[in-house]
Design a protein around this motif. Structure first.
Motif, PDB file in Angstrom:
ATOM      1  N   GLY A 260       0.623  -0.853  -0.117  1.00 14.34           N
ATOM      2  CA  GLY A 260       0.211   0.024   0.475  1.00 14.34           C
ATOM      3  C   GLY A 260       0.613   1.682   0.323  1.00 14.34           C
ATOM      4  N   ASP A 261       2.213   1.078   0.070  1.00 13.41           N
ATOM      5  CA  ASP A 261       2.899   1.894  -0.038  1.00 13.41           C
ATOM      6  C   ASP A 261       3.943   2.064  -0.544  1.00 13.41           C
ATOM      7  N   LEU A 262       5.461   2.958  -0.469  1.00 15.93           N
ATOM      8  CA  LEU A 262       6.490   2.470  -1.501  1.00 15.93           C
ATOM      9  C   LEU A 262       7.148   2.989   0.009  1.00 15.93           C
ATOM     10  N   ASN A 263       7.516   2.841   0.893  1.00 18.37           N
ATOM     11  CA  ASN A 263       8.411   3.175   2.261  1.00 18.37           C
ATOM     12  C   ASN A 263       9.401   3.903   1.915  1.00 18.37           C
ATOM     13  N   GLY A 264       8.361   5.549   2.059  1.00 20.69           N
ATOM     14  CA  GLY A 264       9.006   6.880   1.414  1.00 20.69           C
ATOM     15  C   GLY A 264       9.539   6.659   0.673  1.00 20.69           C
ATOM     16  N   HIS A 265      10.003   6.189  -0.517  1.00 22.54           N
ATOM     17  CA  HIS A 265      10.548   6.391  -1.760  1.00 22.54           C
ATOM     18  C   HIS A 265       9.272   7.137  -2.905  1.00 22.54           C
ATOM     19  N   THR A 266      10.031   8.282  -3.373  1.00 27.30           N
ATOM     20  CA  THR A 266       9.466   8.276  -4.637  1.00 27.30           C
ATOM     21  C   THR A 266       9.263   7.284  -5.801  1.00 27.30           C
ATOM     22  N   LEU A 301       2.617   1.056 -11.135  1.00 30.47           N
ATOM     23  CA  LEU A 301       2.983   1.840 -10.414  1.00 30.47           C
ATOM     24  C   LEU A 301       2.326   2.707 -10.433  1.00 30.47           C
ATOM     25  N   GLY A 302       2.001   3.809  -9.880  1.00 33.40           N
ATOM     26  CA  GLY A 302       1.558   5.204 -10.779  1.00 33.40           C
ATOM     27  C   GLY A 302       0.278   5.489 -11.712  1.00 33.40           C
ATOM     28  N   GLY A 303      -0.728   4.148 -12.021  1.00 37.68           N
ATOM     29  CA  GLY A 303      -1.640   4.208 -12.835  1.00 37.68           C
ATOM     30  C   GLY A 303      -0.716   3.624 -14.116  1.00 37.68           C
ATOM     31  N   THR A 365      -4.034  -0.705  -5.207  1.00 34.37           N
ATOM     32  CA  THR A 365      -3.014   0.007  -5.836  1.00 34.37           C
ATOM     33  C   THR A 365      -2.903   1.107  -4.164  1.00 34.37           C
ATOM     34  N   GLY A 366      -4.102   1.624  -5.015  1.00 36.07           N
ATOM     35  CA  GLY A 366      -3.588   3.269  -4.527  1.00 36.07           C
ATOM     36  C   GLY A 366      -1.924   4.198  -4.063  1.00 36.07           C
ATOM     37  N   GLU A 367      -1.542   4.537  -3.647  1.00 33.60           N
ATOM     38  CA  GLU A 367      -0.076   5.238  -3.466  1.00 33.60           C
ATOM     39  C   GLU A 367       0.788   4.049  -3.806  1.00 33.60           C
ATOM     40  N   GLY A 368       0.619   3.067  -3.664  1.00 35.10           N
ATOM     41  CA  GLY A 368       1.301   2.148  -3.649  1.00 35.10           C
ATOM     42  C   GLY A 368       2.351   0.797  -4.970  1.00 35.10           C
ATOM     43  N   VAL A 369       2.520  -0.310  -4.937  1.00 36.51           N
ATOM     44  CA  VAL A 369       2.521  -0.910  -6.501  1.00 36.51           C
ATOM     45  C   VAL A 369       1.903  -1.921  -5.793  1.00 36.51           C
TER      46      VAL A 369
END
Length: 413
Positions: A260-266, A301-303, A365-369
């Motif tokens: 659900g998130d990128l662990n602080g990564h862009t 990732l990112g759509g 996915t949302g903001e994650g991957v």
């Protein structure tokens, strides 16, 4: 040598088979089970999920297991279930999306589970074991089967083909999920002996699905043996009910991951962090990417969808576990980049069975991957089990699921 022996099943009369049968007890929550059984007093969920008749709060309480027993006895009185007159095998066929898998329903030996003839590839959780221990013990019935697999044996396959060719099925219906279920009782003594001897030539059986039910059946067997120190080994509590399929019939679907998130990564730093172990290319069509071979992944990732390919040297191709795609992803990306050190316990990762489609990954996915994986093969599973290793969590997703309520095994009469 493997033991699969016939048994006299509890099963619904032909007229009730479809309305009695249900999905397995562990694929739905309390609310879903209640909805599935609504308006159907003969639904087998009243037996395998009696919390629908007690309460969600009492799901693991003695009153719910007692209610399962009460409902089982009522099903027999009302004629929703009957006792087979003689020990039989049952040929069970499922058809899903045009694919056919045909197995033998019989009873395997708990001693062969203990000595490793029945091989496992997953760890079990004590709380899940305890639930089915209490359920089976209170009911004195194994209410749902274990799903076993074996390497093809032509003699068993021939016996199945010949019986189907010359006999009409007892059950033949299509459930709400589009899966067709067909059952033939095999009651001819000569054919029963052919099948029994065929399994004696099978060197090992493998748990495909149902590790908790297997462990629970073995635990109840041990309890009954302690209660009956003069047992002979022929009692029904020494055996566990299973549907046993030839490996060539079985289909393992992909089991995918969402973080659900990128662990602080862009997005940019994440792409840079994974480039050392994976080649990354955009998917050409923009549509969900189904991996085409081992060590290839679809990544959302990112759509957008990307193709990931594990680089040579990033995994041990000769190791039965380290060569699995889920293990490669875990050791090279999920742990070091996303901080998912233990996927069994991390609340940041979700697992999505391939039956739901890759669009489900996009939705979650949302903001994650998300990662789409190539399915594990039966050869992979056998290799892991033969080596005594344990598969990584959420590695295999078998479809179709075995229908519950079509047969049950009394372990004490």
């Amino acid at each position: 040598m493997s033991t699969i022996r016939p048994f006299a099943a509890l099963r619904p009369p032909k007229a009730y088979a479809e309305q009695v049968s249900c999905l397995p007890y562990d694929v739905m929550n309390h609310e879903e089970a209640c909805a599935m059984a609504a308006g159907n007093a003969s639904s087998y969920l009243h037996i395998c999920r009696a919390d629908i008749d007690t309460s969600e709060a009492a799901i693991h309480e003695p009153e719910t297991y007692a209610k399962s027993r009460e409902n089982l006895e009522n099903f027999l009185k009302q004629g929703f279930l009957m006792r087979e007159e003689k020990a039989c095998y049952y040929i069970y066929r499922q058809i899903m999306w045009g694919r056919v898998q045909t197995g033998i329903v019989g009873c395997a030996s708990v001693d062969e589970y203990a000595d490793g003839t029945i091989k496992k590839h997953e760890l079990t959780r004590k709380e899940k074991e305890l639930d089915r221990i209490n359920h089976f013990d209170t009911c004195s019935v194994q209410t749902e089967p274990v799903f076993l697999a074996y390497r093809k044996h032509e003699g068993i396959s021939a016996a199945i083909r010949e019986w189907i060719k010359f006999h009409k099925p007892e059950y033949d219906f299509t459930s709400d999920d589009g899966v067709t279920h067909i059952l033939w009782p095999v009651d001819d003594d000569a054919v029963i002996e052919t099948i029994r001897k065929g399994f004696e030539e099978v060197p090992a059986l493998y748990i495909a699905d149902g590790h908790h039910r297997t462990a629970s059946s073995a635990a109840v067997s041990a309890k009954r043996r302690a209660e009956h120190p003069d047992y002979t080994g022929d009692e029904e509590f020494n055996y566990l009910m299973a549907v046993t399929f030839c490996d060539e019939d079985l289909f393992i679907m992909d089991y995918n991951r969402v973080v659900g998130d990128l662990n602080g990564h862009t997005h940019a730093s994440f792409m840079a962090a994974i480039a050392d172990k994976f080649t990354v290319t955009p998917a050409k069509t923009g549509a969900p990417h189904h991996p085409r071979a081992k060590h290839e992944y679809g990544m959302y990732l990112g759509g957008a969808w990307y193709i990931l390919t594990a680089k040579e040297g990033s995994f041990n191709a000769a190791h039965p576990i380290e060569s699995l795609d889920c293990a490669i992803l875990q050791s090279n990306l999920l742990a070091p980049v996303l901080g998912i050190d233990d996927p069994r316990t991390s609340p940041r990762i979700d697992f999505v069975g391939g039956i739901r489609g890759l669009e489900e990954l996009e939705r979650r996915t949302g903001e994650g991957v998300a990662f789409a994986l190539y399915p594990v093969t039966m050869a992979d599973l056998f290799n892991v089990a033969d080596s005594g290793e344990i598969m990584p969590p959420k590695s295999t997703w078998f479809e179709p699921k075995l229908r519950s309520g079509l047969f049950a095994h009394e372990i004490e009469r």
